[in-house]
Design an enzyme around this catalytic site. Sequence first.
Site, PDB file in Angstrom:
ATOM      1  N   ASP A  98       7.796  19.354  10.683  1.00  0.00           N
ATOM      2  CA  ASP A  98       7.523  21.071  10.000  1.00  0.00           C
ATOM      3  C   ASP A  98       8.777  21.497   8.845  1.00  0.00           C
ATOM      4  O   ASP A  98       9.491  21.239   8.563  1.00  0.00           O
ATOM      5  CB  ASP A  98       7.540  21.751  11.016  1.00  0.00           C
ATOM      6  N   ASP A 100      10.623  24.879   7.903  1.00  0.00           N
ATOM      7  CA  ASP A 100      10.843  26.806   8.279  1.00  0.00           C
ATOM      8  C   ASP A 100      11.276  26.848   6.893  1.00  0.00           C
ATOM      9  O   ASP A 100      12.029  26.478   5.473  1.00  0.00           O
ATOM     10  CB  ASP A 100      11.483  26.337   9.280  1.00  0.00           C
ATOM     11  N   ASP A 172      22.406  26.240  13.683  1.00  0.00           N
ATOM     12  CA  ASP A 172      23.766  25.414  14.539  1.00  0.00           C
ATOM     13  C   ASP A 172      24.815  24.108  14.211  1.00  0.00           C
ATOM     14  O   ASP A 172      26.035  24.082  13.717  1.00  0.00           O
ATOM     15  CB  ASP A 172      23.391  24.829  15.391  1.00  0.00           C
TER      16      ASP A 172
HETATM   17  P1  ATP Z   1      13.606  18.801  14.040  1.00  0.00           P
HETATM   18  O1  ATP Z   1      12.548  19.565  14.359  1.00  0.00           O
HETATM   19  O2  ATP Z   1      13.506  17.669  13.903  1.00  0.00           O
HETATM   20  O3  ATP Z   1      13.017  18.881  15.599  1.00  0.00           O
HETATM   21  P2  ATP Z   1      15.148  21.385  13.710  1.00  0.00           P
HETATM   22  O4  ATP Z   1      16.916  21.223  13.300  1.00  0.00           O
HETATM   23  O5  ATP Z   1      14.580  21.344  12.621  1.00  0.00           O
HETATM   24  O6  ATP Z   1      14.840  19.505  13.796  1.00  0.00           O
HETATM   25  P3  ATP Z   1      14.048  23.978  14.520  1.00  0.00           P
HETATM   26  O7  ATP Z   1      14.110  23.812  15.964  1.00  0.00           O
HETATM   27  O8  ATP Z   1      12.346  23.434  13.476  1.00  0.00           O
HETATM   28  O9  ATP Z   1      14.459  22.360  14.668  1.00  0.00           O
HETATM   29  O10 ATP Z   1      15.062  24.502  14.347  1.00  0.00           O
HETATM   30  C1  ATP Z   1      15.201  24.618  12.362  1.00  0.00           C
HETATM   31  C2  ATP Z   1      16.264  25.372  12.204  1.00  0.00           C
HETATM   32  O11 ATP Z   1      16.552  26.134  13.390  1.00  0.00           O
HETATM   33  C3  ATP Z   1      16.835  23.840  12.305  1.00  0.00           C
HETATM   34  O12 ATP Z   1      17.269  22.820  11.742  1.00  0.00           O
HETATM   35  C4  ATP Z   1      18.944  24.743  12.566  1.00  0.00           C
HETATM   36  O13 ATP Z   1      19.012  25.793  11.747  1.00  0.00           O
HETATM   37  C5  ATP Z   1      17.792  26.285  13.718  1.00  0.00           C
HETATM   38  N1  ATP Z   1      18.651  26.001  14.691  1.00  0.00           N
HETATM   39  C6  ATP Z   1      17.080  25.632  15.666  1.00  0.00           C
HETATM   40  N2  ATP Z   1      17.965  25.792  17.261  1.00  0.00           N
HETATM   41  C7  ATP Z   1      18.940  26.303  16.765  1.00  0.00           C
HETATM   42  C8  ATP Z   1      20.239  26.363  17.718  1.00  0.00           C
HETATM   43  N3  ATP Z   1      19.829  26.701  18.930  1.00  0.00           N
HETATM   44  N4  ATP Z   1      21.784  27.615  17.724  1.00  0.00           N
HETATM   45  C9  ATP Z   1      21.586  27.731  16.252  1.00  0.00           C
HETATM   46  N5  ATP Z   1      20.075  27.423  15.186  1.00  0.00           N
HETATM   47  C10 ATP Z   1      18.964  26.390  15.325  1.00  0.00           C
HETATM   48 MG    MG Z   2      12.320  21.738  12.136  1.00  0.00          MG
END
Ligand code: ATP
Ligand code: MG
Length: 474
Positions: A98, A100, A172
Amino acid sequence: MALNRDGTIGYHPWLDFSTKNRDQMIRKLLRKVFTRNAKKPTPALTPACIPVDQHGIHREQVSHAACKVCAVLQEHGHAAYIVGGAVRDLLIGHTPKDHDVATSATPEEIRALFRRARIIGRRFKIVHVMSGPETIEVSTFRASHEAETDRHGRVLRDNTYGSQAEDASRRDFTVNALYYDPATETILDYHHGVADLRQKTLRMIGEPRARYREDPVRMLRAVRLAAKLGLVIDPAARTPIREMAILLENVPTARLFDETLKLLLSGNAVRCLTQLREEGLHHGLLPLLDIVLEQSVGERFVRLVLENTDERVRADKSVSPGFLFAALLWPEVLQCWKANQANGMASQLALFEAMDQALDTQASRLAITRRIAGDIKEIWAMQARFDKRSGQAPYRLIEQPRFRAAWDFLHLRAAAGGVPQEIPDWWDRFAHATHDERKELLRMAPADGSVLARKRRRRRKPAALPGDSSTIVA
Ligand code: ATP
Ligand code: MG
């Protein structure tokens, strides 16, 4: 002796130069310096600006919808970037799940600029912008200070808006704090995320212990992302996990369910779960993981299920969470089912009891949604009915909407050696046969316990439930 602040003369430890006292002072000073740094990671104010010829991500590779969202926001004077997982994934050649977007616009400003947009979220207020089949998650730059926390330091709400640098610092891992501008095709890198990604390191932004305290789910994210991306968790972020795992107990069950599902559907479930075990993250936290990782009963079956799920996810095939949870919890159900029968309960009643027992154990830590729990129960309940290959029952069973899922499940059980392969094969033939062939298949079906069960049932009142588990061993 020293001059005190109030002008009196008195003893002052900082001016006592005895070796013992000096050592104590140095230790105290070091502790002070380090704890202060640990609490407040200084945000990197000037990011590295990496041009496209160095990182190689062209805007054509990025979701068209996400680029459009950035363009609209930028046209209206806001800063807007694609951020997080999508940039990270593109850098290592993965297709992002996805996209963001992070922006300087507030949620209300964002919503006003798009026709199909709505503000969602309680914990974080974000905007979903719908563009064709895609939904782009747009969030306002946030700062992590002044966040409301619980008594363990877990952040409950952090809707304080901030600068882009602050937004980068509250993310994170360094590899998740990369901002891609589709207009210029440059990446803004505040925390050396690109270098970490090249060195295959998953590094926490700020002091890991403090960041885990703010949000214990980051421990699960560390394991999942490391397994998914083939990164090694930096020792500073890895070491505290074992001792801080207990903090996951304060995380709401619905959030744990979401994260567990992400982990299981990541396409790397086997690797994730193996690493979870290594980090000591499973024990006593999620009964599901205890069951999956610790018990030897049904281990072969569970492993097969996870491998099968990983294969399906990687081949872009759908995986139903109901099916997955039904499979992971099956060994537990089976054990309870047998125990209940040994205590004199009729087969189907024993199974229904076992199903409730298994789901109740999970409910304390994992908020399995009602819809998924319904799917799980349907799949389980049908397992007992596969034993009955006579009369009208098989005709009714193959008409069930969830027959296919239940049959897949039976097939996996047979592959793990739990039931004779002949049973799923028979049902496959029966489901695809003509009317006459079905009659013949029923005539040929091996006599099982169901005949006896039927006789017993006729004599006993009330009627015992259909199905006999004589062939069910796993
Ligand atoms: P994926 O979508 O592949 O599972 P992702 O890193 O994109 O991994 P998301 O849950 O979509 O995970 O989160 C988007 C972004 O938001 C992350 O890349 C990170 O920068 C931030 N983020 C998500 N969860 C957290 C958290 N618990 N603490 C701090 N930042 C976070
Ligand atoms: Mg993501």
